[in-house]
Design an enzyme around this catalytic site. Structure first.
Site, PDB file in Angstrom:
ATOM      1  N   HIS A 114      12.996  -2.816  -1.624  1.00 31.92           N
ATOM      2  CA  HIS A 114      12.662  -4.245  -1.691  1.00 31.92           C
ATOM      3  C   HIS A 114      13.666  -4.978  -2.591  1.00 31.92           C
ATOM      4  O   HIS A 114      14.143  -6.061  -2.252  1.00 31.92           O
ATOM      5  CB  HIS A 114      11.267  -4.451  -2.310  1.00 31.92           C
ATOM      6  CG  HIS A 114      10.125  -3.924  -1.501  1.00 31.92           C
ATOM      7  ND1 HIS A 114       9.128  -3.146  -2.048  1.00 31.92           N
ATOM      8  CD2 HIS A 114       9.815  -4.070  -0.189  1.00 31.92           C
ATOM      9  CE1 HIS A 114       8.238  -2.841  -1.106  1.00 31.92           C
ATOM     10  NE2 HIS A 114       8.642  -3.380   0.036  1.00 31.92           N
ATOM     11  N   LYS A 129      -7.732  -7.385   3.006  1.00 32.71           N
ATOM     12  CA  LYS A 129      -7.002  -6.119   2.862  1.00 32.71           C
ATOM     13  C   LYS A 129      -7.515  -5.375   1.624  1.00 32.71           C
ATOM     14  O   LYS A 129      -7.124  -5.657   0.496  1.00 32.71           O
ATOM     15  CB  LYS A 129      -5.494  -6.408   2.746  1.00 32.71           C
ATOM     16  CG  LYS A 129      -4.679  -5.284   3.369  1.00 32.71           C
ATOM     17  CD  LYS A 129      -3.207  -5.602   3.398  1.00 32.71           C
ATOM     18  CE  LYS A 129      -2.409  -4.370   3.801  1.00 32.71           C
ATOM     19  NZ  LYS A 129      -1.000  -4.539   3.645  1.00 32.71           N
ATOM     20  N   ARG A 175      14.596  -1.144   8.242  1.00 34.94           N
ATOM     21  CA  ARG A 175      14.975   0.240   7.908  1.00 34.94           C
ATOM     22  C   ARG A 175      15.230   1.008   9.201  1.00 34.94           C
ATOM     23  O   ARG A 175      16.012   0.596  10.029  1.00 34.94           O
ATOM     24  CB  ARG A 175      13.869   0.890   7.051  1.00 34.94           C
ATOM     25  CG  ARG A 175      13.708   0.250   5.679  1.00 34.94           C
ATOM     26  CD  ARG A 175      12.461   0.706   5.012  1.00 34.94           C
ATOM     27  NE  ARG A 175      11.308   0.364   5.828  1.00 34.94           N
ATOM     28  CZ  ARG A 175      10.044   0.590   5.513  1.00 34.94           C
ATOM     29  NH1 ARG A 175       9.761   1.177   4.388  1.00 34.94           N
ATOM     30  NH2 ARG A 175       9.065   0.229   6.314  1.00 34.94           N
ATOM     31  N   SER A 228       6.662   1.874   0.292  1.00 30.63           N
ATOM     32  CA  SER A 228       5.635   1.886  -0.762  1.00 30.63           C
ATOM     33  C   SER A 228       4.669   3.047  -0.536  1.00 30.63           C
ATOM     34  O   SER A 228       4.244   3.703  -1.494  1.00 30.63           O
ATOM     35  CB  SER A 228       4.855   0.568  -0.757  1.00 30.63           C
ATOM     36  OG  SER A 228       5.714  -0.515  -1.004  1.00 30.63           O
TER      37      SER A 228
HETATM   38  O1  PNS Z   1       5.367  -5.414   3.508  1.00 36.30           O
HETATM   39  P1  PNS Z   1       4.855  -5.650   4.893  1.00 36.30           P
HETATM   40  O2  PNS Z   1       3.556  -4.919   5.106  1.00 36.30           O
HETATM   41  O3  PNS Z   1       5.886  -5.371   5.940  1.00 36.30           O
HETATM   42  O4  PNS Z   1       4.536  -7.220   4.986  1.00 36.30           O
HETATM   43  C1  PNS Z   1       3.911  -7.756   6.116  1.00 36.30           C
HETATM   44  C2  PNS Z   1       3.729  -9.271   5.939  1.00 36.30           C
HETATM   45  C3  PNS Z   1       2.994  -9.593   4.652  1.00 36.30           C
HETATM   46  C4  PNS Z   1       5.076  -9.947   5.941  1.00 36.30           C
HETATM   47  C5  PNS Z   1       2.903  -9.727   7.183  1.00 36.30           C
HETATM   48  O5  PNS Z   1       1.767  -8.926   7.287  1.00 36.30           O
HETATM   49  C6  PNS Z   1       2.471 -11.177   7.106  1.00 36.30           C
HETATM   50  O6  PNS Z   1       3.270 -12.072   7.147  1.00 36.30           O
HETATM   51  N1  PNS Z   1       1.153 -11.402   6.975  1.00 36.30           N
HETATM   52  C7  PNS Z   1       0.572 -12.725   6.898  1.00 36.30           C
HETATM   53  C8  PNS Z   1      -0.313 -13.003   8.094  1.00 36.30           C
HETATM   54  C9  PNS Z   1       0.481 -13.539   9.260  1.00 36.30           C
HETATM   55  O7  PNS Z   1       1.187 -14.512   9.135  1.00 36.30           O
HETATM   56  N2  PNS Z   1       0.339 -12.886  10.432  1.00 36.30           N
HETATM   57  C10 PNS Z   1       0.997 -13.312  11.648  1.00 36.30           C
HETATM   58  C11 PNS Z   1       2.416 -12.814  11.771  1.00 36.30           C
HETATM   59  S1  PNS Z   1       2.468 -11.096  11.847  1.00 36.30           S
END
Ligand code: PNS
Length: 162
Positions: free
Chosen positions: A18, A42, A92, A130
């Protein structure tokens, strides 16, 4: 041109992968908002939102144009609220691609002004996540080299206390 971008994620906890993406974004763009998803639904997170934010603040204190925040709800809406039109994400292994592609297209439908820019992860962080950090630490393995040195003790202490 002044460009602000959002680096969103769960950051549960922050890894060197990150930090690599955040610091590269901070060199490419004028301002970087690191947005930690604080979704009340969550429940399976290992670190609280405040802990995740504290770890990120400490790990990015050398980067002047980086702000750490939390957000709830849709990222596409949060971007609108902050007047931001670009998301930066690290990509990745190929396994990331489908999920990231799906998120990027969904965000674009929800907010047509919103672009997603992918930075290729550094090869040494290609398989770092993570979840992997949590698994190694909880089984007593050494996570030095996976997380920033400045927060290593806090992460180890927190994960071994579980
Ligand atoms: O670290 P991650 O798990 O890849 O992050 C995922 C994240 C937080 C970027 C994604 O889950 C997110 O944007 N969540 C907010 C909800 C949302 O907007 N959902 C619709 C698009 S997927």
């Amino acid at each position: 041109m002044e460009t602000t971008v959002i680096c969103p994620g769960s950051f549960d906890p922050v890894t060197l992968g990150h930090i690599d993406i955040i610091s590269r974004a901070s060199k490419m763009f004028s301002y970087v908002i690191v947005a930690v998803l604080a979704n009340p639904s969550k429940q399976n997170s290992s670190f609280s939102i405040d802990e995740r934010i504290d770890l990120l603040v400490k790990s990015t204190e050398n980067l002047e144009n980086v702000e750490i925040v939390s957000f709830e709800g849709l990222l596409a809406e949060y971007a609108k609220k902050r007047n931001v039109t670009a998301i930066v994400k690290g990509l990745r292994a190929v396994s990331d691609f489908e999920y990231e592609f799906q998120m990027s297209l969904t965000n674009k439908i929800l907010n047509p002004d919103l672009e997603t820019i992918f930075l290729t992860a550094e090869s040494k962080y290609m398989y770092l996540s993570s979840s992997m950090v949590k698994q190694v630490a909880s089984l007593g393995g050494d996570i030095k080299g996976f997380v920033p040195d400045c927060v290593l003790d806090r992460i180890v202490e927190r994960l071994s206390a579980k």
